[in-house]
Write an enzyme that holds these catalytic residues in place. Structure first.
Site, PDB file in Angstrom:
ATOM      1  N   ASP A 110       1.007  -1.348   0.315  1.00  0.00           N
ATOM      2  CA  ASP A 110       0.109  -0.117  -0.079  1.00  0.00           C
ATOM      3  C   ASP A 110       0.836   1.266   0.038  1.00  0.00           C
ATOM      4  O   ASP A 110       1.971   1.200   0.510  1.00  0.00           O
ATOM      5  CB  ASP A 110      -1.009  -0.001   1.292  1.00  0.00           C
ATOM      6  CG  ASP A 110      -2.063   0.932   1.125  1.00  0.00           C
ATOM      7  OD1 ASP A 110      -2.325   1.545  -0.012  1.00  0.00           O
ATOM      8  OD2 ASP A 110      -2.672   1.289   2.145  1.00  0.00           O
ATOM      9  N   HIS A 125       2.791   3.379  -8.969  1.00  0.00           N
ATOM     10  CA  HIS A 125       2.651   1.931  -9.314  1.00  0.00           C
ATOM     11  C   HIS A 125       4.264   1.420 -10.083  1.00  0.00           C
ATOM     12  O   HIS A 125       4.488   0.209  -9.620  1.00  0.00           O
ATOM     13  CB  HIS A 125       1.281   1.588 -10.010  1.00  0.00           C
ATOM     14  CG  HIS A 125       0.312   1.871  -9.310  1.00  0.00           C
ATOM     15  ND1 HIS A 125      -0.048   1.633  -8.034  1.00  0.00           N
ATOM     16  CD2 HIS A 125      -0.754   2.486  -9.752  1.00  0.00           C
ATOM     17  CE1 HIS A 125      -1.154   2.039  -7.616  1.00  0.00           C
ATOM     18  NE2 HIS A 125      -1.851   2.726  -8.680  1.00  0.00           N
ATOM     19  N   LEU A 158      11.511 -20.366  -3.667  1.00  0.00           N
ATOM     20  CA  LEU A 158      10.577 -19.351  -3.173  1.00  0.00           C
ATOM     21  C   LEU A 158       9.319 -19.749  -4.042  1.00  0.00           C
ATOM     22  O   LEU A 158       9.615 -19.660  -5.321  1.00  0.00           O
ATOM     23  CB  LEU A 158      10.960 -18.160  -3.068  1.00  0.00           C
ATOM     24  CG  LEU A 158      10.086 -17.075  -2.856  1.00  0.00           C
ATOM     25  CD1 LEU A 158       9.455 -17.064  -1.258  1.00  0.00           C
ATOM     26  CD2 LEU A 158      10.325 -15.607  -2.985  1.00  0.00           C
TER      27      LEU A 158
HETATM   28  C1  FPP Z   1      -1.937  -0.087  -3.443  1.00  0.00           C
HETATM   29  O1  FPP Z   1      -1.386   1.238  -3.287  1.00  0.00           O
HETATM   30  C2  FPP Z   1      -1.303  -0.677  -4.608  1.00  0.00           C
HETATM   31  C3  FPP Z   1      -1.903  -1.239  -5.570  1.00  0.00           C
HETATM   32  C4  FPP Z   1      -3.485  -1.415  -5.612  1.00  0.00           C
HETATM   33  C5  FPP Z   1      -1.279  -1.801  -6.699  1.00  0.00           C
HETATM   34  C6  FPP Z   1      -0.204  -2.642  -6.431  1.00  0.00           C
HETATM   35  C7  FPP Z   1       0.569  -2.837  -7.652  1.00  0.00           C
HETATM   36  C8  FPP Z   1       1.650  -2.840  -7.806  1.00  0.00           C
HETATM   37  C9  FPP Z   1       2.898  -2.754  -6.919  1.00  0.00           C
HETATM   38  C10 FPP Z   1       2.408  -3.575  -9.191  1.00  0.00           C
HETATM   39  C11 FPP Z   1       2.333  -4.689  -9.452  1.00  0.00           C
HETATM   40  C12 FPP Z   1       3.119  -5.730  -8.634  1.00  0.00           C
HETATM   41  C13 FPP Z   1       3.549  -7.063  -8.993  1.00  0.00           C
HETATM   42  C14 FPP Z   1       4.307  -7.793  -8.186  1.00  0.00           C
HETATM   43  C15 FPP Z   1       3.211  -7.550 -10.509  1.00  0.00           C
HETATM   44  P1  FPP Z   1      -2.543   2.537  -3.626  1.00  0.00           P
HETATM   45  O2  FPP Z   1      -2.413   2.684  -4.947  1.00  0.00           O
HETATM   46  O3  FPP Z   1      -3.720   2.224  -2.916  1.00  0.00           O
HETATM   47  O4  FPP Z   1      -1.689   3.742  -2.800  1.00  0.00           O
HETATM   48  P2  FPP Z   1      -2.602   4.961  -1.826  1.00  0.00           P
HETATM   49  O5  FPP Z   1      -3.413   4.165  -0.723  1.00  0.00           O
HETATM   50  O6  FPP Z   1      -1.367   5.575  -1.399  1.00  0.00           O
HETATM   51  O7  FPP Z   1      -3.679   5.643  -2.755  1.00  0.00           O
END
Ligand code: FPP
Length: 235
Positions: free
Chosen positions: A17, A34, A128
């Site tokens: 997050d 992201h 892993l």
């Molecule tokens: C949450 O942060 C993050 C996500 C919903 C996306 C996570 C995706 C990645 C890190 C990329 C893909 C990963 C892999 C392993 C292929 P948020 O956007 O909710 O953050 P915020 O709460 O600060 O808005």
């Protein structure tokens, strides 16, 4: 039972997050967060393999994340595809196995195929295991498990926990010992609801793109000090 000296969790789940906040704090678009989050995920997979974890579940996209702007959803899905392609050699070299959790039927065909291909190609590896949770929701997983159990002819009125457990997405994977969430929120957000029943939780204030191997080490150190009782009594 008191935590043994040097005890490391077998299965760690991570709610990655804070990508959006990281980007907004820099005056950048959420997608930049992201992209940075993806780089962090790569580093953390490498670190987890080096630390001897057996299973690492990464919550990349929830069943609720479809509510986000189309551009952001599209971008994350593109990153997943890019990740699977760019990391395949690394997975091969390090004998890392990719697995999937979630509802694949809700994914675009190209993403679903890329996941299936990578899971198949790495399926023989004994290092892993990285479980990509994509279009994953804990409630959705339980409902899908119930549907599968009903289709298999089980009597739902007499269903036991052990029986239902066999219909979850990855029934052979042990429950997570430790669930980590970055960016300081004290929420589970529909992640591994069934499997995480007795997990230890670790909340880090640091935003996911800022995470390094040291943050994972701190989480494991915290886990090492925990006394797990699984509903029983202290010895
Ligand atoms: C949450 O942060 C993050 C996500 C919903 C996306 C996570 C995706 C990645 C890190 C990329 C893909 C990963 C892999 C392993 C292929 P948020 O956007 O909710 O953050 P915020 O709460 O600060 O808005």
């Amino acid at each position: 039972m008191a935590a043994a000296e040097g005890k490391i969790p077998s299965h760690v789940g991570i709610i990655m997050d804070g990508n959006g906040r990281w980007a907004e704090a820099r005056g950048e678009r959420r997608t930049a967060g992201h992209l940075a989050g993806l780089e962090t995920a790569k580093h953390i997979v490498k670190a987890a393999a080096g630390m001897g974890l057996q299973y690492l579940t990464l919550y990349a996209f929830s069943t609720e994340n479809w509510k986000r702007a189309g551009e952001e959803v599209h971008f994350i899905m593109g990153l997943v595809k890019q990740y699977l392609r760019s990391e395949l050699d690394f997975y091969r070299e390090n004998r890392i196995r990719l697995r999937y959790a979630g509802d694949k039927s809700g994914l675009a065909r190209d993403i679903a195929e890329e996941i299936a291909l990578t899971c198949e190609e790495t399926g023989v590896y004994g290092g892993l295991q990285v479980i990509l949770a994509l279009n994953y929701g804990g409630r959705d997983e339980i409902v899908r498990a119930l549907r599968r159990a009903a289709l298999a002819g089980l009597d739902l009125a007499a269903l036991t926990e052990a029986e239902l457990g066999k219909f979850l997405d990855n029934p052979d994977i042990p429950d997570p010992d430790l669930i980590i969430r970055s960016a300081g929120e004290f929420r589970i957000s529909n992640f591994l609801l069934w499997e995480g029943a007795y997990a230890e939780y670790y909340i880090s204030p640091r935003l996911w793109p800022d995470w390094t191997e040291e943050d994972l080490r701190l989480a494991l150190e915290s886990y090492e000090k925990r006394e797990r009782k699984f509903g029983g009594l202290r010895e």
